[in-house]
Design a protein around this motif. Structure first.
Motif, mmCIF file in Angstrom:
data_model
loop_
_atom_site.group_PDB
_atom_site.id
_atom_site.type_symbol
_atom_site.label_atom_id
_atom_site.label_comp_id
_atom_site.label_asym_id
_atom_site.label_seq_id
_atom_site.Cartn_x
_atom_site.Cartn_y
_atom_site.Cartn_z
ATOM 1 N N ALA A 191 0.908 -1.074 -0.030
ATOM 2 C CA ALA A 191 -0.011 -0.136 0.061
ATOM 3 C C ALA A 191 0.698 1.225 -0.031
ATOM 4 O O ALA A 191 0.604 2.310 -0.731
ATOM 5 C CB ALA A 191 -0.925 0.148 1.224
ATOM 6 N N ALA A 192 1.853 1.200 0.688
ATOM 7 C CA ALA A 192 2.882 2.333 0.994
ATOM 8 C C ALA A 192 3.473 2.565 -0.590
ATOM 9 O O ALA A 192 3.603 3.688 -0.873
ATOM 10 C CB ALA A 192 4.019 2.165 1.755
ATOM 11 N N SER A 193 3.715 1.587 -1.321
ATOM 12 C CA SER A 193 4.752 1.567 -2.641
ATOM 13 C C SER A 193 3.536 2.158 -3.604
ATOM 14 O O SER A 193 4.051 3.150 -4.385
ATOM 15 C CB SER A 193 4.839 0.289 -3.056
ATOM 16 N N VAL A 194 2.371 1.664 -3.626
ATOM 17 C CA VAL A 194 1.195 2.204 -4.678
ATOM 18 C C VAL A 194 1.027 3.606 -4.255
ATOM 19 O O VAL A 194 1.087 4.584 -5.189
ATOM 20 C CB VAL A 194 0.059 1.366 -4.731
ATOM 21 N N ASP A 195 0.858 3.916 -2.978
ATOM 22 C CA ASP A 195 0.494 5.443 -2.567
ATOM 23 C C ASP A 195 1.559 6.253 -2.853
ATOM 24 O O ASP A 195 1.222 7.600 -3.427
ATOM 25 C CB ASP A 195 0.185 5.355 -1.146
ATOM 26 N N PHE A 196 2.870 5.911 -2.930
ATOM 27 C CA PHE A 196 3.925 6.940 -3.048
ATOM 28 C C PHE A 196 4.021 7.285 -4.528
ATOM 29 O O PHE A 196 4.048 8.575 -4.744
ATOM 30 C CB PHE A 196 5.277 5.922 -2.712
ATOM 31 N N PHE A 197 3.559 6.373 -5.348
ATOM 32 C CA PHE A 197 3.713 6.809 -6.683
ATOM 33 C C PHE A 197 2.343 7.682 -6.832
ATOM 34 O O PHE A 197 2.281 8.569 -7.818
ATOM 35 C CB PHE A 197 3.867 5.681 -7.768
ATOM 36 N N ALA A 198 1.207 7.395 -6.267
ATOM 37 C CA ALA A 198 0.125 8.114 -6.755
ATOM 38 C C ALA A 198 0.300 9.357 -6.216
ATOM 39 O O ALA A 198 -0.189 10.462 -6.630
ATOM 40 C CB ALA A 198 -1.014 7.377 -5.896
ATOM 41 N N SER A 199 0.937 9.619 -4.995
ATOM 42 C CA SER A 199 1.348 10.775 -4.300
ATOM 43 C C SER A 199 2.236 11.779 -5.268
ATOM 44 O O SER A 199 1.879 12.992 -5.201
ATOM 45 C CB SER A 199 1.711 10.637 -2.943
ATOM 46 N N ILE A 200 3.085 11.209 -5.885
ATOM 47 C CA ILE A 200 3.777 11.853 -6.762
ATOM 48 C C ILE A 200 3.073 12.335 -7.912
ATOM 49 O O ILE A 200 3.047 13.547 -8.220
ATOM 50 C CB ILE A 200 5.124 10.943 -7.167
ATOM 51 N N SER A 201 2.147 11.483 -8.730
ATOM 52 C CA SER A 201 1.355 11.723 -9.561
ATOM 53 C C SER A 201 0.430 13.118 -9.253
ATOM 54 O O SER A 201 0.116 14.077 -10.211
ATOM 55 C CB SER A 201 0.731 10.786 -10.029
ATOM 56 N N SER A 202 -0.096 13.034 -8.115
ATOM 57 C CA SER A 202 -1.117 13.985 -7.617
ATOM 58 C C SER A 202 -0.211 15.166 -6.957
ATOM 59 O O SER A 202 -0.976 16.193 -6.371
ATOM 60 C CB SER A 202 -1.972 13.468 -6.672
ATOM 61 N N ARG A 203 0.999 15.219 -7.129
ATOM 62 C CA ARG A 203 1.652 16.280 -6.478
ATOM 63 C C ARG A 203 1.425 16.590 -5.032
ATOM 64 O O ARG A 203 1.448 17.586 -4.696
ATOM 65 C CB ARG A 203 1.590 17.634 -7.248
ATOM 66 N N ASN A 204 1.330 15.756 -4.204
ATOM 67 C CA ASN A 204 1.015 15.672 -2.716
ATOM 68 C C ASN A 204 2.290 15.462 -1.885
ATOM 69 O O ASN A 204 2.765 14.524 -1.617
ATOM 70 C CB ASN A 204 -0.041 14.488 -2.251
ATOM 71 N N LEU A 205 2.838 16.760 -1.734
ATOM 72 C CA LEU A 205 4.135 16.720 -1.262
ATOM 73 C C LEU A 205 4.172 16.098 0.237
ATOM 74 O O LEU A 205 5.110 15.361 0.571
ATOM 75 C CB LEU A 205 4.900 18.022 -1.066
ATOM 76 N N THR A 206 3.090 16.455 0.942
ATOM 77 C CA THR A 206 2.988 15.840 2.325
ATOM 78 C C THR A 206 2.874 14.215 2.418
ATOM 79 O O THR A 206 3.713 13.833 3.424
ATOM 80 C CB THR A 206 1.918 16.425 3.186
ATOM 81 N N SER A 207 2.135 13.587 1.478
ATOM 82 C CA SER A 207 2.190 12.338 1.389
ATOM 83 C C SER A 207 3.508 11.776 0.952
ATOM 84 O O SER A 207 3.911 10.665 1.490
ATOM 85 C CB SER A 207 1.040 11.813 0.621
ATOM 86 N N VAL A 208 4.058 12.305 -0.142
ATOM 87 C CA VAL A 208 5.350 11.802 -0.471
ATOM 88 C C VAL A 208 6.354 11.967 0.631
ATOM 89 O O VAL A 208 7.000 11.180 0.902
ATOM 90 C CB VAL A 208 5.995 12.717 -1.614
ATOM 91 N N THR A 209 6.541 12.982 1.311
ATOM 92 C CA THR A 209 7.545 13.167 2.502
ATOM 93 C C THR A 209 7.388 12.138 3.825
ATOM 94 O O THR A 209 8.132 12.123 4.423
ATOM 95 C CB THR A 209 7.765 14.779 2.742
ATOM 96 N N SER A 210 6.106 11.944 3.946
ATOM 97 C CA SER A 210 5.629 11.006 4.829
ATOM 98 C C SER A 210 6.445 9.677 4.807
ATOM 99 O O SER A 210 6.618 8.628 5.744
ATOM 100 C CB SER A 210 4.075 10.665 4.834
ATOM 101 N N TYR A 211 7.094 9.321 3.394
ATOM 102 C CA TYR A 211 7.494 7.905 3.276
ATOM 103 C C TYR A 211 8.981 8.302 3.374
ATOM 104 O O TYR A 211 10.086 7.124 2.865
ATOM 105 C CB TYR A 211 7.117 7.323 1.965
ATOM 106 N N LEU A 212 9.564 9.458 3.376
ATOM 107 C CA LEU A 212 10.933 9.736 3.416
ATOM 108 C C LEU A 212 11.647 9.992 4.719
ATOM 109 O O LEU A 212 11.011 10.561 5.568
ATOM 110 C CB LEU A 212 11.204 10.910 2.570
ATOM 111 N N GLY A 213 12.923 9.431 4.981
ATOM 112 C CA GLY A 213 13.646 9.877 6.137
ATOM 113 C C GLY A 213 14.422 11.138 5.803
ATOM 114 O O GLY A 213 13.897 11.954 4.886
#
Length: 158
Positions: free
Chosen positions: A41-63
């Motif tokens: 789910a995290a992997s799918v959401d990571f790419f979906a968040s990139i496509s939707s330009r959701n910086l908050t969601s993208v960075t939630s997966y980053l150290g």
């Protein structure tokens, strides 16, 4: 037999051990499946968040340092962090990426995801050409959840 009295049948010690081991293995497998589902789910959401330009969601997966990435277009190991995604989202690039054919393996606090990244990140004003790349993602579990550590993309030959 008196009312309220339960009579236990004799059971061989080996059967008790087998039953206990079976329950333990089932619970361990169920927990591993839940972890695998969470990483998928995290992997799918990571790419979906990139496509939707959701910086908050993208960075939630980053150290704090982001993650490293190998891509076919570069001979260098890239370091991508929140700043890199913020710049990408502000650049006007056309972004449509998603993950398919997903396989997940976990081992303790590490997960490896393989699949196919479909889509493209295209410069403004350029017609997008959808591509496919084989992808390997490495995730580590931290107190805050699963965080992406590395992505390796390999272009599929047409």
């Amino acid at each position: 037999m008196k009312s309220g009295v339960i009579r236990l049948l004799p059971v061989k010690p080996g059967a008790v051990i087998f039953l206990a081991l079976s329950i333990f293995m089932y619970m361990a497998h169920a927990g591993k499946l839940n972890e695998m589902d969470a990483v998928k789910a995290a992997s799918v959401d990571f790419f979906a968040s990139i496509s939707s330009r959701n910086l908050t969601s993208v960075t939630s997966y980053l150290g704090s340092e982001g993650f490293t990435e190998f891509i076919p277009e570069s001979d260098k190991l890239l370091q991508l962090n929140a700043g890199a995604f913020s710049a990408l989202f502000k650049s006007g690039a056309q972004i449509d990426v998603r993950l398919t054919d997903i396989q997940v393996r976990t081992n303790g606090d590490t997960a490896i995801v393989t699949g196919t990244r479909v889509g493209a990140i295209t410069k403004p004003g350029v017609t997008p050409v959808e591509g496919k790349s084989l992808v390997t993602m490495i995730w580590f579990r931290h107190d805050s959840g699963w965080q992406l550590e590395h992505i390796h993309l390999s272009a599929l030959q047409k």
